[in-house]
Design a protein around this motif. Sequence first.
Motif, mmCIF file in Angstrom:
data_model
loop_
_atom_site.group_PDB
_atom_site.id
_atom_site.type_symbol
_atom_site.label_atom_id
_atom_site.label_comp_id
_atom_site.label_asym_id
_atom_site.label_seq_id
_atom_site.Cartn_x
_atom_site.Cartn_y
_atom_site.Cartn_z
ATOM 1 N N LEU A 31 -11.709 47.504 -25.250
ATOM 2 C CA LEU A 31 -11.600 46.255 -25.868
ATOM 3 C C LEU A 31 -12.820 45.965 -27.016
ATOM 4 C CD1 LEU A 31 -10.149 43.315 -26.145
ATOM 5 C CD2 LEU A 31 -11.794 42.710 -24.101
ATOM 6 N N ALA A 32 -13.971 46.439 -26.311
ATOM 7 C CA ALA A 32 -15.266 46.230 -27.182
ATOM 8 C C ALA A 32 -15.260 47.337 -28.123
ATOM 9 C CB ALA A 32 -16.497 46.379 -26.267
ATOM 10 N N ARG A 33 -14.854 48.930 -27.846
ATOM 11 C CA ARG A 33 -15.092 49.811 -28.768
ATOM 12 C C ARG A 33 -13.780 50.402 -29.333
ATOM 13 N NH1 ARG A 33 -20.735 51.564 -27.924
ATOM 14 N NH2 ARG A 33 -21.592 49.478 -27.543
ATOM 15 N N GLY A 34 -12.687 50.098 -29.049
ATOM 16 C CA GLY A 34 -11.544 50.868 -29.552
ATOM 17 C C GLY A 34 -10.974 51.855 -28.712
ATOM 18 N N TRP A 35 -9.948 52.416 -29.195
ATOM 19 C CA TRP A 35 -9.091 53.383 -28.357
ATOM 20 C C TRP A 35 -9.985 54.756 -27.859
ATOM 21 C CZ3 TRP A 35 -5.596 54.545 -25.122
ATOM 22 C CH2 TRP A 35 -5.149 55.875 -25.089
ATOM 23 N N ARG A 36 -10.615 55.363 -28.957
ATOM 24 C CA ARG A 36 -11.332 56.598 -28.479
ATOM 25 C C ARG A 36 -12.055 56.339 -27.307
ATOM 26 N NH1 ARG A 36 -12.037 60.352 -33.782
ATOM 27 N NH2 ARG A 36 -9.961 59.949 -34.413
ATOM 28 N N ALA A 37 -12.921 55.189 -27.343
ATOM 29 C CA ALA A 37 -13.996 54.883 -26.336
ATOM 30 C C ALA A 37 -13.079 54.718 -25.166
ATOM 31 C CB ALA A 37 -14.803 53.835 -26.492
ATOM 32 N N GLY A 38 -12.016 53.871 -25.160
ATOM 33 C CA GLY A 38 -11.057 53.551 -23.927
ATOM 34 C C GLY A 38 -10.569 54.815 -23.408
ATOM 35 N N ALA A 145 -6.485 51.089 -21.046
ATOM 36 C CA ALA A 145 -7.342 51.502 -22.274
ATOM 37 C C ALA A 145 -6.400 50.961 -23.667
ATOM 38 C CB ALA A 145 -7.928 52.889 -22.258
ATOM 39 N N GLY A 146 -5.373 51.462 -23.489
ATOM 40 C CA GLY A 146 -4.489 51.110 -24.610
ATOM 41 C C GLY A 146 -4.274 49.494 -24.795
ATOM 42 N N ALA A 147 -4.126 48.841 -23.661
ATOM 43 C CA ALA A 147 -3.924 47.390 -24.003
ATOM 44 C C ALA A 147 -5.250 46.644 -24.470
ATOM 45 C CB ALA A 147 -3.800 46.537 -22.798
ATOM 46 N N GLY A 148 -6.501 47.263 -23.980
ATOM 47 C CA GLY A 148 -7.710 46.931 -24.485
ATOM 48 C C GLY A 148 -7.809 47.257 -26.069
ATOM 49 N N ALA A 149 -7.182 48.642 -26.373
ATOM 50 C CA ALA A 149 -7.548 48.901 -27.984
ATOM 51 C C ALA A 149 -6.561 48.049 -28.678
ATOM 52 C CB ALA A 149 -6.882 50.331 -27.836
ATOM 53 N N ILE A 150 -5.459 47.695 -28.172
ATOM 54 C CA ILE A 150 -4.664 46.959 -28.860
ATOM 55 C C ILE A 150 -5.207 45.382 -29.196
ATOM 56 C CG2 ILE A 150 -2.307 45.599 -29.050
ATOM 57 C CD1 ILE A 150 -1.151 47.995 -27.422
ATOM 58 N N GLY A 160 -17.059 35.448 -38.990
ATOM 59 C CA GLY A 160 -18.456 36.052 -38.264
ATOM 60 C C GLY A 160 -18.933 35.220 -37.088
ATOM 61 N N TRP A 161 -18.677 33.738 -37.287
ATOM 62 C CA TRP A 161 -19.332 33.020 -36.409
ATOM 63 C C TRP A 161 -18.670 33.318 -34.955
ATOM 64 C CZ3 TRP A 161 -16.379 29.195 -34.305
ATOM 65 C CH2 TRP A 161 -15.047 28.911 -34.965
ATOM 66 N N MET A 162 -17.385 33.614 -35.186
ATOM 67 C CA MET A 162 -16.745 33.881 -33.729
ATOM 68 C C MET A 162 -17.119 34.976 -33.145
ATOM 69 S SD MET A 162 -12.931 32.246 -34.614
ATOM 70 C CE MET A 162 -12.517 32.289 -32.846
ATOM 71 N N GLN A 163 -17.816 36.022 -33.492
ATOM 72 C CA GLN A 163 -18.256 37.109 -33.155
ATOM 73 C C GLN A 163 -17.138 37.840 -32.286
ATOM 74 O OE1 GLN A 163 -21.849 36.182 -30.884
ATOM 75 N NE2 GLN A 163 -22.919 35.880 -32.803
ATOM 76 N N PRO A 164 -16.485 38.424 -32.914
ATOM 77 C CA PRO A 164 -15.046 39.159 -32.240
ATOM 78 C C PRO A 164 -15.129 39.991 -30.805
ATOM 79 C CG PRO A 164 -15.092 39.666 -34.601
ATOM 80 C CD PRO A 164 -16.516 38.955 -34.150
ATOM 81 N N LEU A 165 -16.408 40.410 -30.731
ATOM 82 C CA LEU A 165 -16.601 41.062 -29.445
ATOM 83 C C LEU A 165 -16.684 40.110 -28.407
ATOM 84 C CD1 LEU A 165 -17.122 43.594 -27.656
ATOM 85 C CD2 LEU A 165 -19.476 43.410 -28.092
#
Length: 189
Positions: A31-38, A145-150, A160-165
Amino acid sequence: MGLTWLAFLWGVAEACLFFVVPDVPVSLIALARGWRAGLRAAIAAAAGAVVGGTALAVFASHAPQTALALVDAVPAITPAMIARLQAMMAGTDSAAGLAGVMILASLTGIPYKIAAASAPGLGVPIWELALLTPLVRLPRFLALAGAGAILHALTPAMPGWMQPLRVRLLLAALGWSAFYGNYWMRAGG
């Protein structure tokens, strides 16, 4: 690299006695870093499960009652859950059958650590448990990991103010809190 080690160590701990599944950090990392990290986290968590499960099975081969008592003391594990998985495992006569039982247990909320602690007493060779572990653990880790990456991919264009992470992690924290609240209520934990 630190997040991959976290997933590995979490996999080791949960396979032995920790009560929060590696799916949580794997999904959060993706979720934080994407598919490869997941993906790296999922593989590391599965490798950790091999190490932790094998260590628990080796311990159980020397002190079976103590190993099962330790597992029984883990939150949300009940004697009925242990007996159910042991009966299912005893009813198999092949590695494929054991893998099927362990996958079914994994999908129905029966912790893997019960299988690891029970395997030696049921005549399952430790090497067989070690070889089956990634087969039964990795698919679920990859799915999370796939769900987090999606979700990671769906939320990059926020202001930006919502800070996606932070938004992603809040959503995940709410989801995992609901999951564990429900699980512990059902399991009596």
